[in-house]
Design a protein around this motif. Structure first.
Motif, PDB file in Angstrom:
ATOM      1  N   ILE A  46       0.658  -1.114   0.001  1.00 41.77           N
ATOM      2  CA  ILE A  46      -0.057   0.132  -0.206  1.00 41.77           C
ATOM      3  C   ILE A  46       0.799   1.222  -0.042  1.00 41.77           C
ATOM      4  O   ILE A  46       0.665   2.292  -0.462  1.00 41.77           O
ATOM      5  CB  ILE A  46      -1.043  -0.036   1.277  1.00 41.77           C
ATOM      6  CG1 ILE A  46      -1.873  -1.276   1.020  1.00 41.77           C
ATOM      7  CG2 ILE A  46      -1.782   1.280   1.369  1.00 41.77           C
ATOM      8  CD1 ILE A  46      -2.683  -1.400   2.137  1.00 41.77           C
ATOM      9  N   GLU A  47       1.989   1.250   0.749  1.00 42.88           N
ATOM     10  CA  GLU A  47       2.946   2.373   0.759  1.00 42.88           C
ATOM     11  C   GLU A  47       3.481   2.788  -0.790  1.00 42.88           C
ATOM     12  O   GLU A  47       3.452   3.699  -1.008  1.00 42.88           O
ATOM     13  CB  GLU A  47       4.137   2.209   1.687  1.00 42.88           C
ATOM     14  CG  GLU A  47       5.103   3.151   1.776  1.00 42.88           C
ATOM     15  CD  GLU A  47       6.114   2.813   2.833  1.00 42.88           C
ATOM     16  OE1 GLU A  47       6.813   3.891   3.443  1.00 42.88           O
ATOM     17  OE2 GLU A  47       6.175   1.706   3.331  1.00 42.88           O
ATOM     18  N   VAL A  48       3.540   1.680  -1.592  1.00 39.52           N
ATOM     19  CA  VAL A  48       4.098   2.181  -2.886  1.00 39.52           C
ATOM     20  C   VAL A  48       2.950   2.658  -3.771  1.00 39.52           C
ATOM     21  O   VAL A  48       3.237   3.365  -4.494  1.00 39.52           O
ATOM     22  CB  VAL A  48       4.494   0.654  -3.542  1.00 39.52           C
ATOM     23  CG1 VAL A  48       4.884   1.018  -5.079  1.00 39.52           C
ATOM     24  CG2 VAL A  48       5.841   0.020  -2.990  1.00 39.52           C
ATOM     25  N   ILE A  49       1.749   2.136  -3.746  1.00 43.84           N
ATOM     26  CA  ILE A  49       0.593   2.560  -4.342  1.00 43.84           C
ATOM     27  C   ILE A  49      -0.114   3.838  -3.987  1.00 43.84           C
ATOM     28  O   ILE A  49      -0.978   4.424  -4.601  1.00 43.84           O
ATOM     29  CB  ILE A  49      -0.271   1.454  -4.924  1.00 43.84           C
ATOM     30  CG1 ILE A  49      -0.850   0.726  -3.667  1.00 43.84           C
ATOM     31  CG2 ILE A  49       0.636   0.300  -5.803  1.00 43.84           C
ATOM     32  CD1 ILE A  49      -1.858  -0.124  -3.984  1.00 43.84           C
ATOM     33  N   LYS A  50      -0.374   4.034  -2.597  1.00 39.95           N
ATOM     34  CA  LYS A  50      -0.783   4.791  -1.807  1.00 39.95           C
ATOM     35  C   LYS A  50      -2.279   4.934  -2.539  1.00 39.95           C
ATOM     36  O   LYS A  50      -2.929   5.963  -2.783  1.00 39.95           O
ATOM     37  CB  LYS A  50      -0.388   6.221  -2.108  1.00 39.95           C
ATOM     38  CG  LYS A  50       1.221   6.183  -1.446  1.00 39.95           C
ATOM     39  CD  LYS A  50       1.975   7.711  -1.562  1.00 39.95           C
ATOM     40  CE  LYS A  50       3.241   7.764  -0.728  1.00 39.95           C
ATOM     41  NZ  LYS A  50       4.207   6.644  -0.700  1.00 39.95           N
TER      42      LYS A  50
END
Length: 135
Positions: A46-50
């Motif tokens: 999730i941190e990568v795609i936000k």
């Protein structure tokens, strides 16, 4: 067909830290892990795609189960502080689930230091929030 999770930590590293990550694969893995309730693993993706939708789900899950860690990760990734009322709801949920350290931490992060200290003294007197665990 859901996205395949990396079979090896190096594959995961390469997927998450690529200059141009495969967003559709990362998104698919994040959604799959979140759907299975595997939030500590899903957060990396999730941190990568936000993804705002997944962040909202993570926030709702954090409050439902009383996970201060998960809500703090949502804050970190979104760049927005959670409302103190959310921290209070999270603390109530954590207390119902007997997650006393999460309940104390949530009250503290929500700006209710006195209530946090009273709960800590009553339910988990050995917990020192300023001391690393195991030390």
């Amino acid at each position: 067909m859901p996205a395949r999770e990396p079979a090896h930590p190096i594959e995961k590293r390469d997927l998450l830290h690529a200059e141009a990550p495969n967003r559709s694969r990362v998104s698919g893995i994040a959604a799959k892990l979140a759907g299975e309730g595997r939030w500590p693993e899903a957060i990396d993706y999730i941190e990568v795609i936000k993804d705002d939708g997944l962040l909202a789900k993570a926030q709702a899950e954090a409050i439902a189960i009383g996970s201060a860690w998960l809500l703090s990760q949502v804050e970190r990734i979104s760049g927005k502080k959670a409302d103190p009322s959310l921290w209070e709801k999270l603390s109530d949920s954590a207390a119902r689930n007997e997650r006393w350290r999460d309940a104390v931490r949530a009250l503290s992060l929500g700006g209710q230091g006195e209530r946090a200290e009273a709960l800590r003294a009553e339910k988990c007197p050995d917990y020192d929030p300023f001391k690393p665990l195991g030390k």
